[in-house]
Design an enzyme around this catalytic site. Structure first.
Site, PDB file in Angstrom:
ATOM      1  CD  GLU A 157     -35.971 -11.813 -20.925  1.00 36.32           C
ATOM      2  OE1 GLU A 157     -35.159 -11.627 -21.842  1.00 36.32           O
ATOM      3  OE2 GLU A 157     -36.863 -12.660 -20.974  1.00 36.32           O
ATOM      4  CB  CYS A 167     -25.922 -21.157  -8.894  1.00 35.90           C
ATOM      5  SG  CYS A 167     -25.159 -21.204 -10.538  1.00 35.90           S
TER       6      CYS A 167
END
Length: 501
Positions: A262, A296
């Site tokens: 979030e 990533c």
């Protein structure tokens, strides 16, 4: 639910992944070279290196996975960089505020908040995370309703978001509300993990779905020295009759995932569709469990562009946090079976829930999806759709969760490998070899948004005159028969009409 056995890989190909990380824009390429050292660039090249070892390709486990159910254009670094020009957010403010809702200052709230705060400060290195005093949901002007699939009440997210917007501290970069109460964003939806208010950098997330099997019974409190070192012990929830329930390590990790997910959206990062990443959307509890705890390389570059940390320092801070967590939980859950990517618990809502991840143009966060059991959608886009872990058709979790310490240990080993890769001396020639090998590969064909051209059928070179004559005679005979039947029917109708007259 339709399961893919074994899971199928989903990838855009090395060339597309390289462009997503570095960009095709010359200025952004130069920015990439100047911002990272050779060892950092080789580490980030794992995004597009076909022989990557530290990051994984996306896997599709079912036909209802978020990746298939919410098809959208992925956000590369160039798109993210351009979106920053539209945001009024000032990174001169260095404080993230966590607003507890119905979390007491005693054992029921403080350890959980301390865990989340210490994790967020390591994850968002360079920002300070502060916890505001807890507020009661009764003091917030928000609606509630009985939960459809669990006991208890659910709180409507809009009232909470309005409260956070009106009470946002002046030095806040963003404010995230945290609650153990279940949330719902719309009457048609079963529940949501999180939601945010675009343009105001306020959001709210719920840990209610990480209860039940994510809790373990316990009456003892962890060692006070470890509590002080890790800024808190396992979350405890007082129950009727004096019994105490404690979050397992796996439950705590899931709460950390939701919180960091979030906060990434509140800072401007969009959902990730490139590699396995914390910023993937989820449509079920199964997908939430499979999602990793870190970013990533493509999303890591976005966060680095905002905060300017050194990659090695950030991974070392996360490693320290993970080590302390392991010391606290090792021994408490040693007898539980392990959970891995291939042995994840199966939930009844698998593939049928919905995390939100359709981002509005002005915000990188995702709208929540409606109740997947009924497949009904509200009219028009939601104006306050927040990111999402929204799971809308979730029912009870019918799984046996085990091995949370093993999950933390696996994350610690992965951090060890990242630190070793970043500490290694790297020559520019090694980077050139990796880039040259990827540039030599062809681009993978991808859907461009245009329908394929209608196939043009070439006339046959050899025309069979005999076959054409036979078919022509046949069709002529059929036409004559149909015509005669129409004439006979018409004359019959006229006779009946004359008789009636």
């Amino acid at each position: 639910m339709v399961q893919c056995r074994p899971p199928q890989e989903f990838s855009f190909g090395p060339r597309a992944l390289k462009d997503a990380l570095i960009s095709c824009d010359l200025a952004l390429k130069q920015l990439y070279t100047s911002a990272f050292s050779p060892s950092e660039r080789l580490f980030l090249s794992e995004a597009y290196n076909p022989h990557r070892t530290l990051f994984s390709t996306l896997l599709i486990h079912s036909a209802f996975d978020w990746l298939l159910s919410r098809p959208e254009a992925p956000e590369d670094f160039e798109t993210f960089h351009a979106s920053l020009q539209l945001r009024k957010q000032s990174l001169a403010r260095k404080h993230i505020y966590l607003q507890p809702i119905d979390l007491s200052e005693g054992l029921a709230g403080c350890p959980l908040l301390d865990h989340l705060r210490s994790c967020a400060e390591a994850f968002f290195l360079g920002l300070r995370v502060k916890c505001l005093p807890s507020v009661a949901s009764a003091s917030i002007n928000c609606c509630s309703r009985p939960a459809r699939d669990t006991d208890g009440l659910q709180l409507h997210t809009d009232g909470i978001l309005s409260f956070l917007k009106n009470n946002k501290p002046g030095d806040a970069l963003c404010v995230l509300g945290l609650t153990l109460a279940d949330l719902y964003p719309h009457d048609a939806w079963t529940f949501t993990f999180g939601r945010f208010l675009p343009g105001h950098e306020v959001g709210v997330c719920s840990f209610a779905r990480f209860s039940g099997e994510f809790l373990q019974a316990g009456s003892s409190i962890p060692d006070s020295a470890l509590l002080e070192a890790a800024a808190g012990g396992p979350e405890t929830l007082p129950q009727e009759g004096g019994q105490t329930l404690c979050y397992s390590a796996l439950g705590m990790v899931q709460c950390c995932k939701v919180t960091c997910h979030e906060l990434c959206h509140l800072l401007g990062l969009g959902s990730c569709r490139w590699l396995r990443c914390l910023l993937q959307g989820v449509l079920s509890l199964d997908e939430a469990l499979r999602r990793p705890l870190d970013l990533c390389p493509i999303c890591l570059r976005k966060l680095h562009h905002l905060l300017g940390f050194r990659l090695l320092e950030r991974y070392k801070r996360l490693h320290t946090w993970t080590r302390v967590m392991l010391e606290m939980w090792s021994g408490q859950e040693a007898g539980e079976p392990s959970v891995s990517e291939d042995t994840l618990p199966f939930s009844a809502d698998s593939g049928m829930g919905c995390e939100s991840d359709t981002e509005p143009v002005t915000s990188p966060s995702e709208p929540v999806t409606p109740d997947a059991w009924s497949h009904t959608f509200p009219d028009g886009p939601e104006p306050v759709s927040e990111e999402g872990l929204s799971s809308l058709a979730a029912s009870e979790v019918l799984l046996k969760l085990g091995g949370p310490v093993d999950a933390l240990e696996e994350y610690r080993q992965w951090l060890d490998a990242c630190i070793q890769a970043l500490e290694r001396e790297v020559a520019e020639e090694e980077l050139v070899q990796v880039d040259a090998a990827v540039d030599a590969l062809g681009r993978w064909e991808m859907f461009t948004g245009q329908l394929p051209v209608t196939k043009q059928y070439m006339p046959c070179v050899k025309d069979n005159v005999g076959l054409r004559r036979v078919l022509g005679d046949k069709f002529s005979s059929l036409r004559r028969r149909l015509s005669s039947r129409r004439l006979a029917k018409a004359s019959s109708s006229q006779c009946h009409w004359g008789a009636e007259n």
